[in-house]
Enzyme design. Structure first.
Site, PDB file in Angstrom:
ATOM      1  N   ARG A  78       0.836  -1.197   0.000  1.00  0.00           N
ATOM      2  CA  ARG A  78       0.000   0.000   0.000  1.00  0.00           C
ATOM      3  C   ARG A  78       0.874   1.252   0.000  1.00  0.00           C
ATOM      4  O   ARG A  78       0.431   2.332  -0.402  1.00  0.00           O
ATOM      5  CB  ARG A  78      -0.966  -0.003   1.187  1.00  0.00           C
ATOM      6  N   TYR A 131     -14.370  15.505 -18.273  1.00  0.00           N
ATOM      7  CA  TYR A 131     -14.930  14.158 -18.262  1.00  0.00           C
ATOM      8  C   TYR A 131     -16.087  14.084 -17.259  1.00  0.00           C
ATOM      9  O   TYR A 131     -16.037  14.716 -16.195  1.00  0.00           O
ATOM     10  CB  TYR A 131     -13.831  13.163 -17.913  1.00  0.00           C
ATOM     11  N   ASP A 213      -5.306  17.705 -16.504  1.00  0.00           N
ATOM     12  CA  ASP A 213      -5.642  16.360 -16.959  1.00  0.00           C
ATOM     13  C   ASP A 213      -5.238  16.282 -18.432  1.00  0.00           C
ATOM     14  O   ASP A 213      -5.860  16.889 -19.299  1.00  0.00           O
ATOM     15  CB  ASP A 213      -7.140  16.098 -16.785  1.00  0.00           C
ATOM     16  N   LYS A 238      -6.126   4.818 -20.435  1.00  0.00           N
ATOM     17  CA  LYS A 238      -6.252   5.201 -21.833  1.00  0.00           C
ATOM     18  C   LYS A 238      -4.949   4.950 -22.589  1.00  0.00           C
ATOM     19  O   LYS A 238      -4.518   3.820 -22.698  1.00  0.00           O
ATOM     20  CB  LYS A 238      -6.702   6.667 -21.907  1.00  0.00           C
TER      21      LYS A 238
END
Length: 424
Positions: A78, A131, A213, A238
């Site tokens: 983690r 988005y 972004d 993506k």
């Protein structure tokens, strides 16, 4: 530019990122001579001594500063994992960032980053459209934490956005500027350097951060940090992943800022797992090949759509001309138009649906940046939760279709679109 390790050079000459993607940050002798990085599928790591474990945790939780040459050791996946650490080293190369952090999704990267730096009472200025998931986070989630959100349409000069904030009496509370450029799904551009200059000018009592972004153009065709942004964000699902088989996100920036982001990533548990890291390492090796092929094919597809009588408008960066106000931004900020095309059919939703239902080679699915070409209907799919009036104001019309161009032959994609347009 981030300091390169000695392995980033050949006879004193710096190697290009696409070459470094094969070896940077990894030595085969670490893993029995394996040419490729193994998957370190483990949750925890064994300390050599109690003293070593103590030292690692002191660094992990910021209890003391690093000594010269000291690196934080492996503790727990983690916090850190060899696959993620090597991946993060390689991800810094294209953007020339000091540090990177990998997340379980693009939304995990955006959410963790924003909550790292925003506090109740702060103001977030953001571009529109964004988005649909980001739109929901900004307008429906952050306000629940006392964060005021103010939007500006992509293409708006920063002076105009500043005047709007002044009219609202919010300039003193501005803490963060979030930009998505090119905008999803309209391909509208935002001038990163101009908004970075605005943030710097308004940073009198506190530092105003700028995050971009950069998912639509990916690290190949636009590098936000070079234009003054503090942080670059990606849905690595993506183009970086590129095969429609992994969900991940990335945040890049200075080591100072990324250290803060990583603390919250550890506490929230929004990091990616080792198998995801391994898949992304595989994908980085072909990133330039894939994105270059997609960009070249998109030019042919856009040229076909530009002249089709049943296409009312094409939103594609390669169509920008010198008389367009966004042309100068594109020339200064982007090195290629990428592989994303949005276009509007003559008609509305019914005509768009007829086209989508008639496609045979191009898949009807959301997401983008994969090796296969994808088509979707933003108004009823990726941006369905955006306020209907806002959708129309931002140019997300019922007639709009978004295309993500893959690596198929351009003539075949054009043939599929031609036969599907007959159904409109």
């Amino acid at each position: 530019m981030a300091e390169r390790k000695p392995e980033g050079y050949l006879n004193g000459r710096p190697l290009h990122p696409e070459s470094l993607m094969m070896s940077y940050g990894y030595h085969p002798e670490w893993s029995e001579g394996a040419a490729k990085i193994p998957i370190f599928q483990t949750s925890t790591f064994i300390f050599k001594s109690a003293e070593e474990g103590k030292a690692f945790f002191e660094l992990a939780y910021g209890l003391r500063s690093r000594r010269d040459g000291e690196q934080m050791g492996l503790i727990y996946s983690r916090l850190n994992n060899p696959d993620l650490e090597i991946l993060e080293d390689r991800l810094t190369l294209w953007d020339e960032a000091e540090a990177a952090a990998v997340f379980a999704s693009g939304m995990a990267a955006i959410t963790t980053t924003l909550l790292t730096f925003l506090r109740p009472g702060d103001v977030l200025l953001h571009s529109e459209p964004v988005y649909g998931g980001t739109d929901f986070l900004l307008k429906h989630v952050l306000p629940q934490f006392g964060i005021r959100v103010v939007g500006f349409r992509a293409g708006t000069p920063p002076e105009q956005a500043e005047r709007h904030l002044a009219r609202l009496g919010l300039i003193e509370r501005l803490a963060f500027i979030f930009i998505e450029t090119p905008a999803n799904p309209t391909n509208a551009l935002v001038d990163i350097a101009a908004y970075a200059a605005l943030a710097k000018r308004l940073s009198s009592t506190r530092r105003i951060l700028v995050a971009v972004d950069n998912t639509f153009l990916g690290p190949l065709w636009q590098q936000p940090l070079k234009h003054g942004a503090d942080l670059a964000l990606y849905s690595a699902t993506k183009y970086i992943g590129g095969h429609s088989d992994v969900i991940a996100g990335v945040c890049l920036g200075s080591r100072e800022l990324l250290d803060q982001v990583r603390v919250l990533r550890t506490i929230f548990g929004t990091m990616a797992g080792p198998h995801t890291g391994w898949l992304l390492l595989r994908s980085l090796e072909t990133l330039k090949l894939r994105m270059t092929a997609q960009m070249k094919t998109a030019r042919h597809v856009a040229a076909f759509l530009n002249t089709h009588p049943k296409v009312a408008r094409v939103h594609y960066l390669g169509n920008l001309t010198e008389d367009d106000p966004q042309y100068a931004v594109f020339q200064r900020q982007c090195s290629a138009p990428g592989g994303m095309i949005s276009f509007e059919v003559v008609g509305g939703e019914a005509e768009a649906f007829r086209l989508l239902n008639a496609l045979q080679l191009i898949h009807l699915a959301v997401s983008l940046g994969g090796t296969e070409s994808l088509a979707e209907h933003p108004a009823t799919m990726t941006h369905a939760d955006v306020d209907p009036e806002e959708r129309m104001e931002l140019g997300i019309t019922p007639a709009m279709i978004r295309l993500s161009i893959g690596v198929e032959h351009p003539e075949d994609l054009i043939a599929d679109l031609a036969q599907a347009l007959e159904a409109v």
